[in-house]
Design a protein around this motif. Structure first.
Motif, short mmCIF file in Angstrom:
data_model
loop_
_atom_site.label_atom_id
_atom_site.label_comp_id
_atom_site.label_asym_id
_atom_site.label_seq_id
_atom_site.Cartn_x
_atom_site.Cartn_y
_atom_site.Cartn_z
N ALA A 96 -22.43 27.41 27.74
CA ALA A 96 -21.74 27.29 26.46
C ALA A 96 -20.91 28.55 26.18
CB ALA A 96 -22.76 27.07 25.33
N ALA A 97 -21.42 29.72 26.58
CA ALA A 97 -20.68 30.96 26.35
C ALA A 97 -19.40 31.00 27.18
CB ALA A 97 -21.57 32.16 26.71
N VAL A 98 -19.45 30.47 28.41
CA VAL A 98 -18.24 30.40 29.23
C VAL A 98 -17.22 29.46 28.59
CG1 VAL A 98 -17.33 29.53 31.41
CG2 VAL A 98 -19.32 31.04 31.42
N VAL A 99 -17.69 28.32 28.14
CA VAL A 99 -16.80 27.35 27.49
C VAL A 99 -16.15 27.98 26.26
CG1 VAL A 99 -16.76 25.17 26.20
CG2 VAL A 99 -18.01 25.32 28.35
N ASP A 100 -16.93 28.77 25.54
CA ASP A 100 -16.43 29.39 24.32
C ASP A 100 -15.37 30.44 24.61
OD1 ASP A 100 -16.33 30.15 21.57
OD2 ASP A 100 -17.66 31.83 22.02
N ALA A 101 -15.57 31.23 25.67
CA ALA A 101 -14.70 32.38 25.92
C ALA A 101 -13.48 32.04 26.79
CB ALA A 101 -15.50 33.50 26.59
N ALA A 102 -13.53 30.95 27.54
CA ALA A 102 -12.50 30.69 28.53
C ALA A 102 -11.22 30.13 27.92
CB ALA A 102 -13.03 29.71 29.58
N ASP A 103 -10.09 30.53 28.49
CA ASP A 103 -8.81 29.91 28.16
C ASP A 103 -8.62 28.62 28.94
OD1 ASP A 103 -8.08 32.08 26.50
OD2 ASP A 103 -7.43 33.22 28.25
N ARG A 104 -9.23 28.55 30.13
CA ARG A 104 -9.25 27.31 30.91
C ARG A 104 -10.68 27.07 31.38
NH1 ARG A 104 -5.75 24.80 35.85
NH2 ARG A 104 -4.78 23.81 34.04
N VAL A 105 -11.16 25.83 31.24
CA VAL A 105 -12.49 25.44 31.69
C VAL A 105 -12.32 24.48 32.88
CG1 VAL A 105 -14.62 24.22 31.10
CG2 VAL A 105 -13.52 25.72 29.42
N VAL A 106 -13.11 24.71 33.92
CA VAL A 106 -13.11 23.85 35.11
C VAL A 106 -14.49 23.21 35.24
CG1 VAL A 106 -12.76 23.70 37.59
CG2 VAL A 106 -11.45 25.36 36.25
N SER A 107 -14.54 21.88 35.22
CA SER A 107 -15.80 21.15 35.39
C SER A 107 -15.78 20.42 36.73
CB SER A 107 -15.99 20.11 34.28
OG SER A 107 -16.03 20.71 33.02
N PHE A 108 -16.92 20.42 37.41
CA PHE A 108 -17.04 19.72 38.69
C PHE A 108 -17.94 18.50 38.54
CE2 PHE A 108 -16.05 24.07 39.86
CZ PHE A 108 -15.06 23.90 40.82
N VAL A 109 -17.48 17.36 39.02
CA VAL A 109 -18.31 16.17 39.14
C VAL A 109 -18.68 16.09 40.61
CG1 VAL A 109 -18.40 13.66 38.91
CG2 VAL A 109 -17.13 15.03 37.25
N ASP A 110 -19.91 16.43 40.93
CA ASP A 110 -20.34 16.57 42.32
C ASP A 110 -20.93 15.25 42.79
OD1 ASP A 110 -20.82 17.79 44.73
OD2 ASP A 110 -22.79 18.51 44.14
N THR A 111 -20.27 14.57 43.72
CA THR A 111 -20.72 13.26 44.15
C THR A 111 -21.71 13.36 45.31
OG1 THR A 111 -18.87 13.07 45.68
CG2 THR A 111 -18.52 12.25 43.46
N VAL A 112 -22.22 12.23 45.74
CA VAL A 112 -23.27 12.18 46.76
C VAL A 112 -22.64 11.92 48.12
CG1 VAL A 112 -25.37 11.02 47.48
CG2 VAL A 112 -24.87 11.29 45.05
N GLY A 113 -23.05 12.69 49.13
CA GLY A 113 -22.41 12.59 50.43
C GLY A 113 -23.06 11.64 51.41
N HIS A 114 -24.28 11.14 51.14
CA HIS A 114 -24.95 10.24 52.09
C HIS A 114 -24.23 8.91 52.15
CE1 HIS A 114 -28.56 12.82 52.37
NE2 HIS A 114 -28.29 13.10 51.11
N GLU A 115 -24.11 8.35 53.33
CA GLU A 115 -23.47 7.04 53.48
C GLU A 115 -24.11 5.97 52.61
OE1 GLU A 115 -21.81 3.45 54.51
OE2 GLU A 115 -20.99 5.48 54.65
N PRO A 116 -25.48 5.88 52.51
CA PRO A 116 -26.06 4.85 51.65
C PRO A 116 -25.68 4.99 50.19
CG PRO A 116 -27.71 5.73 53.16
CD PRO A 116 -26.51 6.63 53.25
N TRP A 117 -25.19 6.18 49.81
CA TRP A 117 -24.85 6.42 48.41
C TRP A 117 -23.34 6.37 48.17
CZ3 TRP A 117 -28.47 6.42 44.76
CH2 TRP A 117 -29.79 6.64 45.17
N LEU A 118 -22.58 5.76 49.10
CA LEU A 118 -21.14 5.71 48.92
C LEU A 118 -20.78 5.00 47.62
CD1 LEU A 118 -18.34 6.34 49.99
CD2 LEU A 118 -18.36 4.15 51.18
N ARG A 119 -21.59 4.01 47.23
CA ARG A 119 -21.33 3.32 45.97
C ARG A 119 -21.35 4.31 44.81
NH1 ARG A 119 -24.07 -2.13 43.50
NH2 ARG A 119 -23.87 -1.62 41.32
N THR A 120 -22.32 5.24 44.82
CA THR A 120 -22.39 6.25 43.77
C THR A 120 -21.18 7.16 43.83
OG1 THR A 120 -24.80 6.20 43.86
CG2 THR A 120 -23.79 8.12 42.84
N THR A 121 -20.75 7.51 45.05
CA THR A 121 -19.57 8.36 45.19
C THR A 121 -18.33 7.69 44.64
OG1 THR A 121 -20.52 9.39 47.16
CG2 THR A 121 -18.15 9.59 46.86
#
Length: 531
Positions: free
Chosen positions: A201-226
Motif C-alpha cells: 500500500a505504501a508503494v501504491v501511495d508513493a509511486a507516480d506509476r504503479v506496475v501490477s503483474f498477473v502471474d499465470t500458470v505455466g503447467h500444460e494442464p493449467w493452460l485453461r487458467t493461463t
C-alpha cells in the motif's frame, strides 16, 4: 473470517487512552457520522490516533465505549467499515486490514488504519500478464523485480508470489495482481516483503506509476487458467519468459499464440542466462526471433537496439527481447526502464463493465466479485446488474464497497483490478464469466454468435459439431462449432457459428476469444450476435 481472538484481546487491553492509538466504536452510520461537523470531528480524531501510533491506528468495531463486547449485525458492520473508510480517506489514511469474529448473532472486528493515501483515478497504472513454460522463471523474475532482491538460485524470490489461502479469504481483491511495484521521479519503488500489505500500500501511495503483474500458470494442464488470466483481464502488456537453458517449448508457443492473438503488446524475457554459456543464449535468442517472425511479428533484441528503441517501437507487431538473470540481476534494469516508460494502453470507453473472474465470501462483508474493470467507472453505493444467471436473467445488486491493492476506495476506473462487495446476492450464486453493469443497462444474454476464426493447431480437421472450450473475457464454456464451409483445416481462416452448450453470457461484436480442445487451438473474433 474468524481469527485468533488474541488480536482483539490485545486491543481491548490497551484500551482507549488520550494519547493512544486505539479507538472503540460500536457502530458508524452514514446518516449520523458523515454529517457536517460530525465528520470533521471524526477525521480529527482518526488523525490523532494515527499520529499517536506512529502512522498506525487500531479501530475496534462492535464494542461499547468502555470496551464491552456488543456485536453488531453484518449489514451494520459493513456500513461501519464503509464510513470508517471515508473518514480515513479525509484524514489521508486508509484501512489496511480487517479481522472479525462472531459475538452472539453479531460481529466484532479490529480494523488497522495506516497513514497514507491510496491509488486514485489519476495515478498511472499498468497491468502486465506473465506467461511461459513451467520452471522458466516467471515468478522468480517478477519476485526479483518487485523486491529488487537477487534470487538464490533455488527460486527464493518466487515464494513472494505464492498465493496464500488466508490472503484469498481475507482480501476483497483476492490479489489477482500477484506482484506490485512502482516508480517515482528517483527510480523504482520496491517492497522488502510483498506479503506485507502495508508495504504494498505504501508503494501504491508513493509511486507516480504503479506496475501490477498477473502471474499465470505455466503447467500444460493449467493452460485453461493461463488463457483465462491473459484473455479475461484488462492487460496493458504481456511478458513471456523463455529459459536460456531450455529454450522455447510447445507451451511457450501456445502462450505466445494466446498473447499475440489478443493483440497484446508483448515483451520476451530470456531468463536464467546465468545457467547457459553465451553461445547458448545467442542460440535461444535466435530461436525466439524465428518464432516471432513465424507469427508475423518483428523481434527487437534490446541488447543490440537499446531500451530507447524498445520504448519507441513496442506495439502489437514489434516485440522486444530482453536477456535476464534473476540470480545475477542482469537485465532487470532494462525491464525497469521499459515498465517505467512504456505508455499505458488506452482504456475502453463506455459505461461501467466488469467481467467476474473470481467470487468469494468475506465475513462481515458478504459476497465479493473480483475482476478487472473493462470500461467506465464504479463507485461505492452504485446500483448495478449482475448476470446473466443460467436462465438468462439479471439481478439487481449494490456495490457495497470496493477494494483495490488492499485499500478501500470510493471509486475505481477502467483497467483497475478490484474486488466489489455486493449486496443483494449470495456468494454461491456469483459465477465466473458473469458481468457487472449499471442498473439502467439493457443487456442481452447470448447463446450463439457468428465469428471469424483461425485454426492454429488441430490433428485433423474441424467439422460441424466440434465442441471445444471457448475462453471469452472471463468465461470458459463448452461450445458447439458449425463452420460455414463445412470444415476447417489447420491454418485455415473462416467463418463459424458458435453456440454455448449450457448457458448464456454477455457477448458483443468485436470481442476476441480463444478456443481449445485437447491439442486443438484457435482464435476468433465475434462478428454477429444470433438470436
Amino acid at each position: 473470517m474468524s481469527v485468533d481472538r488474541s488480536v482483539l484481546h490485545r486491543a481491548l487491553e490497551r484500551g482507549e487512552q488520550e494519547g493512544g492509538n486505539v479507538e472503540f466504536k460500536e457502530r458508524l452510520t452514514r446518516d449520523v457520522h458523515l454529517a457536517d461537523g460530525r465528520l470533521e470531528s471524526l477525521v480529527a480524531q482518526l488523525r490523532h490516533r494515527v499520529l499517536s501510533g506512529d502512522g498506525e491506528a487500531t479501530y475496534v468495531v462492535g464494542v461499547t465505549d468502555d470496551g464491552g463486547i456488543a456485536g453488531i449485525a453484518p449489514d451494520a458492520f459493513s456500513e461501519t467499515l464503509d464510513v470508517l473508510s471515508l473518514i480515513a480517506e479525509d484524514a489521508s489514511a486508509h484501512i489496511d486490514d480487517v479481522q472479525t469474529w462472531g459475538a452472539g448473532d453479531g460481529l466484532v472486528g479490529v480494523a488497522t488504519v495506516r497513514d497514507g493515501g491510496q491509488l486514485t483515478a489519476d495515478d498511472d497504472h499498468i497491468i502486465v500478464g506473465t506467461a511461459g513454460h513451467v520452471d522458466h522463471g516467471k515468478s522468480t523474475l517478477v519476485g526479483s523485480l518487485v523486491t529488487g532482491r537477487p534470487d538464490d538460485g533455488d527460486g527464493d524470490t518466487r515464494s513472494f508470489l505464492d498465493v496464500q489461502p488466508h490472503e484469498v479469504e481475507r482480501g476483497l481483491s483476492a490479489d489477482l495482481s500477484y506482484g506490485v511495484y512502482g516508480f517515482d521521479g528517483d527510480g523504482p519503488l520496491r517492497v522488502e516483503n510483498p506479503h506485507r500489505k502495508h508495504e504494498r500500500a505504501a508503494v501504491v501511495d508513493a509511486a507516480d506509476r504503479v506496475v501490477s503483474f498477473v502471474d499465470t500458470v505455466g503447467h500444460e494442464p493449467w493452460l485453461r487458467t493461463t488463457i483465462r488470466g491473459l484473455v479475461g483481464q484488462k492487460l496493458d502488456y504481456g511478458l513471456l519468459v523463455v529459459a536460456a537453458d531450455d529454450g522455447p517449448t510447445d507451451t511457450t508457443r501456445e502462450h505466445l499464440g494466446v498473447l499475440l492473438a489478443t493483440d497484446l503488446p508483448t515483451i520476451v524475457a530470456i531468463t536464467k542466462t546465468d545457467l547457459a554459456d553465451p553461445e547458448r543464449v545467442d542460440e535461444v535468442e535466435r530461436d525466439v526471433e524465428r518464432l516471432l517472425r513465424q507469427t508475423g511479428r518483428t523481434p527487437l533484441p534490446v541488447e543490440r537496439h537499446g531500451a530507447d528503441a524498445a520504448v519507441a517501437e513496442t506495439d502489437d507487431t514489434v516485440v522486444p527481447i530482453v536477456r535476464t538473470s534473476a540470480v545475477a540481476g542482469d537485465g532487470l534494469d532494462v525491464l525497469d526502464e521499459l515498465f517505467e516508460r512504456l505508455p499505458k494502453t488506452a482504456a475502453a470507453s463506455g459505461d461501467f463493465r466488469l467481467y467476474v473472474d473470481r467470487s468469494y465470501n468475506v465475513t462481515g462483508v458478504g459476497a465479493v466479485a473480483s475482476g478487472t474493470i473493462k470500461s467506465g467507472t464504479v463507485e461505492a453505493g452504485d446500483e448495478l446488474l449482475l448476470g446473466p444467471f443460467p436462465d438468462g436473467s439479471f439481478r439487481d445488486v449494490e456495490a457495497r464497497s470496493i477494494e483495490m491493492h488492499y485499500n478501500r476506495v470510493d471509486r475505481a476506473d477502467a483497467g483497475r483490478i478490484v474486488g466489489v462487495a455486493l449486496k443483494g446476492v449470495r456468494e454461491s450464486e456469483v459465477e465466473r464469466g458473469m458481468v457487472l453493469l449499471p442498473r439502467d443497462a439493457d443487456p442481452t444474454p447470448v447463446r450463439a454468435f457468428e465469428a471469424d476464426v483461425m485454426v492454429l493447431n488441430h490433428p485433423t480437421r474441424i467439422d460441424a459439431g466440434y465442441e471445444p472450450v471457448v475462453h471469452l473475457e472471463t468465461a470458459s464454456e463448452a461450445a458447439r462449432f458449425s463452420p460455414a464451409g463445412g470444415q476447417l483445416l489447420p491454418g485455415d481462416s473462416g467463418t463459424a457459428t458458435v453456440e454455448f452448450k449450457f448457458r448464456p453470457y454477455v457477448v458483443e461484436e468485436g470481442q476476441r476469444f480463444v478456443f481449445r480442445e485437447g491439442s486443438s487451438k484457435g482464435v476468433g473474433t465475434v462478428t454477429e450476435i444470433l438470436d
